[in-house]
Design a protein around this motif. Structure first.
Motif, PDB file in Angstrom:
ATOM      1  N   ALA A  42      -9.685 -16.019 -12.253  1.00  0.00           N
ATOM      2  CA  ALA A  42      -8.487 -16.772 -11.880  1.00  0.00           C
ATOM      3  C   ALA A  42      -8.268 -17.927 -12.850  1.00  0.00           C
ATOM      4  O   ALA A  42      -9.204 -18.618 -13.245  1.00  0.00           O
ATOM      5  N   GLY A  43      -7.007 -18.131 -13.234  1.00  0.00           N
ATOM      6  CA  GLY A  43      -6.663 -19.222 -14.134  1.00  0.00           C
ATOM      7  C   GLY A  43      -7.020 -18.971 -15.583  1.00  0.00           C
ATOM      8  O   GLY A  43      -7.057 -19.908 -16.386  1.00  0.00           O
ATOM      9  N   ASN A  44      -7.272 -17.704 -15.922  1.00  0.00           N
ATOM     10  CA  ASN A  44      -7.670 -17.361 -17.287  1.00  0.00           C
ATOM     11  C   ASN A  44      -6.811 -16.230 -17.843  1.00  0.00           C
ATOM     12  O   ASN A  44      -6.130 -15.527 -17.108  1.00  0.00           O
ATOM     13  N   LYS A  45      -6.871 -16.082 -19.152  1.00  0.00           N
ATOM     14  CA  LYS A  45      -6.244 -14.959 -19.847  1.00  0.00           C
ATOM     15  C   LYS A  45      -7.278 -14.368 -20.792  1.00  0.00           C
ATOM     16  O   LYS A  45      -8.119 -15.075 -21.352  1.00  0.00           O
ATOM     17  N   GLY A  46      -7.196 -13.040 -20.959  1.00  0.00           N
ATOM     18  CA  GLY A  46      -8.143 -12.365 -21.837  1.00  0.00           C
ATOM     19  C   GLY A  46      -7.475 -11.793 -23.075  1.00  0.00           C
ATOM     20  O   GLY A  46      -6.304 -11.404 -23.043  1.00  0.00           O
ATOM     21  N   VAL A  47      -8.222 -11.774 -24.164  1.00  0.00           N
ATOM     22  CA  VAL A  47      -7.790 -11.087 -25.383  1.00  0.00           C
ATOM     23  C   VAL A  47      -8.950 -10.214 -25.853  1.00  0.00           C
ATOM     24  O   VAL A  47     -10.104 -10.464 -25.503  1.00  0.00           O
TER      25      VAL A  47
ATOM     26  N   THR B  55     -13.295  -4.032 -33.467  1.00  0.00           N
ATOM     27  CA  THR B  55     -14.076  -4.077 -34.709  1.00  0.00           C
ATOM     28  C   THR B  55     -13.288  -3.572 -35.903  1.00  0.00           C
ATOM     29  O   THR B  55     -13.450  -4.075 -37.023  1.00  0.00           O
ATOM     30  N   PHE B  56     -12.411  -2.615 -35.695  1.00  0.00           N
ATOM     31  CA  PHE B  56     -11.693  -1.984 -36.803  1.00  0.00           C
ATOM     32  C   PHE B  56     -10.275  -2.519 -36.999  1.00  0.00           C
ATOM     33  O   PHE B  56      -9.793  -2.611 -38.129  1.00  0.00           O
ATOM     34  N   THR B  57      -9.594  -2.865 -35.916  1.00  0.00           N
ATOM     35  CA  THR B  57      -8.181  -3.255 -36.014  1.00  0.00           C
ATOM     36  C   THR B  57      -7.943  -4.745 -35.814  1.00  0.00           C
ATOM     37  O   THR B  57      -6.823  -5.219 -36.007  1.00  0.00           O
ATOM     38  N   GLY B  58      -8.972  -5.504 -35.426  1.00  0.00           N
ATOM     39  CA  GLY B  58      -8.807  -6.938 -35.219  1.00  0.00           C
ATOM     40  C   GLY B  58      -8.323  -7.274 -33.819  1.00  0.00           C
ATOM     41  O   GLY B  58      -8.529  -6.515 -32.871  1.00  0.00           O
ATOM     42  N   VAL B  59      -7.626  -8.397 -33.693  1.00  0.00           N
ATOM     43  CA  VAL B  59      -7.169  -8.882 -32.387  1.00  0.00           C
ATOM     44  C   VAL B  59      -5.971  -8.070 -31.906  1.00  0.00           C
ATOM     45  O   VAL B  59      -4.999  -7.888 -32.640  1.00  0.00           O
ATOM     46  N   LYS B  60      -6.057  -7.575 -30.678  1.00  0.00           N
ATOM     47  CA  LYS B  60      -4.943  -6.828 -30.099  1.00  0.00           C
ATOM     48  C   LYS B  60      -3.794  -7.767 -29.741  1.00  0.00           C
ATOM     49  O   LYS B  60      -4.007  -8.920 -29.379  1.00  0.00           O
ATOM     50  N   ASP B  61      -2.573  -7.248 -29.820  1.00  0.00           N
ATOM     51  CA  ASP B  61      -1.403  -8.046 -29.468  1.00  0.00           C
ATOM     52  C   ASP B  61      -1.298  -8.277 -27.962  1.00  0.00           C
ATOM     53  O   ASP B  61      -0.669  -9.222 -27.517  1.00  0.00           O
ATOM     54  N   LYS B  62      -1.930  -7.434 -27.201  1.00  0.00           N
ATOM     55  CA  LYS B  62      -1.844  -7.513 -25.744  1.00  0.00           C
ATOM     56  C   LYS B  62      -2.740  -8.619 -25.193  1.00  0.00           C
ATOM     57  O   LYS B  62      -3.808  -8.887 -25.722  1.00  0.00           O
TER      58      LYS B  62
ATOM     59  N   PRO C 182     -15.993   0.811 -25.259  1.00  0.00           N
ATOM     60  CA  PRO C 182     -17.355   0.267 -25.294  1.00  0.00           C
ATOM     61  C   PRO C 182     -17.897   0.143 -26.716  1.00  0.00           C
ATOM     62  O   PRO C 182     -17.652   0.993 -27.567  1.00  0.00           O
ATOM     63  N   PHE C 183     -18.602  -0.980 -26.952  1.00  0.00           N
ATOM     64  CA  PHE C 183     -19.301  -1.280 -28.214  1.00  0.00           C
ATOM     65  C   PHE C 183     -18.371  -1.644 -29.370  1.00  0.00           C
ATOM     66  O   PHE C 183     -18.794  -2.324 -30.297  1.00  0.00           O
ATOM     67  N   PHE C 184     -17.124  -1.209 -29.345  1.00  0.00           N
ATOM     68  CA  PHE C 184     -16.220  -1.472 -30.460  1.00  0.00           C
ATOM     69  C   PHE C 184     -15.193  -2.566 -30.135  1.00  0.00           C
ATOM     70  O   PHE C 184     -14.509  -3.042 -31.031  1.00  0.00           O
ATOM     71  N   GLU C 185     -15.082  -2.931 -28.871  1.00  0.00           N
ATOM     72  CA  GLU C 185     -14.153  -3.981 -28.475  1.00  0.00           C
ATOM     73  C   GLU C 185     -14.879  -5.059 -27.681  1.00  0.00           C
ATOM     74  O   GLU C 185     -15.699  -4.756 -26.814  1.00  0.00           O
ATOM     75  N   LYS C 186     -14.547  -6.309 -27.996  1.00  0.00           N
ATOM     76  CA  LYS C 186     -15.179  -7.442 -27.320  1.00  0.00           C
ATOM     77  C   LYS C 186     -14.109  -8.342 -26.709  1.00  0.00           C
ATOM     78  O   LYS C 186     -13.175  -8.746 -27.405  1.00  0.00           O
ATOM     79  N   PRO C 187     -14.231  -8.663 -25.417  1.00  0.00           N
ATOM     80  CA  PRO C 187     -13.230  -9.528 -24.781  1.00  0.00           C
ATOM     81  C   PRO C 187     -13.548 -11.014 -24.982  1.00  0.00           C
ATOM     82  O   PRO C 187     -14.720 -11.412 -25.046  1.00  0.00           O
ATOM     83  N   TYR C 188     -12.502 -11.815 -25.080  1.00  0.00           N
ATOM     84  CA  TYR C 188     -12.626 -13.271 -25.123  1.00  0.00           C
ATOM     85  C   TYR C 188     -11.727 -13.842 -24.040  1.00  0.00           C
ATOM     86  O   TYR C 188     -10.570 -13.443 -23.917  1.00  0.00           O
ATOM     87  N   ILE C 189     -12.277 -14.773 -23.273  1.00  0.00           N
ATOM     88  CA  ILE C 189     -11.558 -15.325 -22.130  1.00  0.00           C
ATOM     89  C   ILE C 189     -11.150 -16.774 -22.429  1.00  0.00           C
ATOM     90  O   ILE C 189     -11.967 -17.574 -22.876  1.00  0.00           O
ATOM     91  N   PHE C 190      -9.864 -17.081 -22.165  1.00  0.00           N
ATOM     92  CA  PHE C 190      -9.343 -18.429 -22.369  1.00  0.00           C
ATOM     93  C   PHE C 190      -8.808 -18.982 -21.054  1.00  0.00           C
ATOM     94  O   PHE C 190      -8.061 -18.300 -20.354  1.00  0.00           O
ATOM     95  N   GLU C 191      -9.157 -20.220 -20.742  1.00  0.00           N
ATOM     96  CA  GLU C 191      -8.609 -20.872 -19.552  1.00  0.00           C
ATOM     97  C   GLU C 191      -7.190 -21.348 -19.850  1.00  0.00           C
ATOM     98  O   GLU C 191      -6.949 -22.012 -20.858  1.00  0.00           O
ATOM     99  N   VAL C 192      -6.251 -20.999 -18.986  1.00  0.00           N
ATOM    100  CA  VAL C 192      -4.854 -21.400 -19.179  1.00  0.00           C
ATOM    101  C   VAL C 192      -4.403 -22.439 -18.150  1.00  0.00           C
ATOM    102  O   VAL C 192      -3.239 -22.825 -18.118  1.00  0.00           O
ATOM    103  N   ARG C 193      -5.324 -22.880 -17.314  1.00  0.00           N
ATOM    104  CA  ARG C 193      -5.023 -23.983 -16.404  1.00  0.00           C
ATOM    105  C   ARG C 193      -5.016 -25.300 -17.178  1.00  0.00           C
ATOM    106  O   ARG C 193      -5.500 -25.382 -18.306  1.00  0.00           O
TER     107      ARG C 193
ATOM    108  N   LYS D 109       0.853 -16.820 -25.465  1.00  0.00           N
ATOM    109  CA  LYS D 109       0.483 -16.864 -26.880  1.00  0.00           C
ATOM    110  C   LYS D 109      -1.033 -16.953 -27.085  1.00  0.00           C
ATOM    111  O   LYS D 109      -1.494 -17.376 -28.145  1.00  0.00           O
ATOM    112  N   VAL D 110      -1.776 -16.543 -26.081  1.00  0.00           N
ATOM    113  CA  VAL D 110      -3.232 -16.655 -26.177  1.00  0.00           C
ATOM    114  C   VAL D 110      -3.781 -15.832 -27.336  1.00  0.00           C
ATOM    115  O   VAL D 110      -4.687 -16.268 -28.054  1.00  0.00           O
ATOM    116  N   ASN D 111      -3.232 -14.622 -27.524  1.00  0.00           N
ATOM    117  CA  ASN D 111      -3.719 -13.781 -28.624  1.00  0.00           C
ATOM    118  C   ASN D 111      -3.413 -14.408 -29.982  1.00  0.00           C
ATOM    119  O   ASN D 111      -4.209 -14.319 -30.919  1.00  0.00           O
TER     120      ASN D 111
END
Length: 211
Positions: free
Chosen positions: A45-50, A54-61, A72-83, A115-117
């Protein structure tokens, strides 16, 4: 005895096969669990994920609160607080009459959730150190230099609004929204504080004499 040895000998290959099958099944189960474990991530809650691929970089979504799938193994999530978050900073600057002023600032801000991504792609997780802190330093110095030291005291609210407006415009370029800003303290040199006290005392004494 010979018959018993033959029976035991006959059982050994079968036992070895069962053990091998068991180990293989355990290994396969472990791999499946590992893949499944790395196929999902949760945004709180109160967060956004990007996601960083590994191959294509940061997703636009960007990803809202809830459970999400990833490769699995090729994508890593990063969580940002938007509160709304609070950031406290200290800045030293010279006034127009060359008095050293130490300013304490409390900043309320939040990340633009749409605009988190872009924030992650262009700046990264350390946006407070890379963007907010140096922006406060530069804006406070620029605004402080426009006023003499006494005006920073007598026109404190005006100075605060000037800092707030300049900082809001600057941070907006980096996907950071300024909610509010407070100047919690203006501190001057000991000599200047003493001079102000003497001036106030002299004015009060002059007023008493007039009365």
């Amino acid at each position: 005895m010979a018959v018993e040895r033959d029976i035991i000998s006959a059982k050994k290959p079968k036992d070895i096969k069962i053990k091998r099958d068991t180990i293989r099944n355990i290994a396969i189960s472990f791999i499946i669990i590992l893949i499944l474990w790395n196929s999902f991530f949760v945004v709180g809650a109160g967060n956004k994920g990007v996601i960083f691929n590994t191959f294509t970089g940061v997703k636009d979504k960007t990803y809202d609160e809830g459970l999400h799938f990833k490769i699995p193994f090729f994508e890593k999530p990063y969580i940002f607080e938007v509160r709304t978050r609070i950031y406290n900073a200290h800045a030293s600057a010279a006034s127009k009459d060359l008095q050293i002023v130490s300013t304490e600032v409390a900043l309320n801000y939040h990340i633009n959730k749409d605009k988190v991504n872009n924030l992650f792609k262009n700046i990264g997780p350390g946006y407070e150190e890379r963007i907010i802190s140096p922006s406060i330093q530069e804006v406070v110095k620029a605004v402080t230099a426009k006023s003499i030291a006494e005006e920073l005291i007598t026109k404190r609210e005006v100075v605060k609004e000037q800092i707030k407006a300049a900082l809001r415009e600057r941070l907006n370029n980096y996907y950071i929204v300024l909610d509010d800003l407070s100047v919690t303290n203006f501190d001057f040199s000991r000599e200047f504080n003493l001079a102000i006290e003497q001036k106030v005392t002299a004015e009060q004494n002059a007023l008493k004499e007039q009365n």
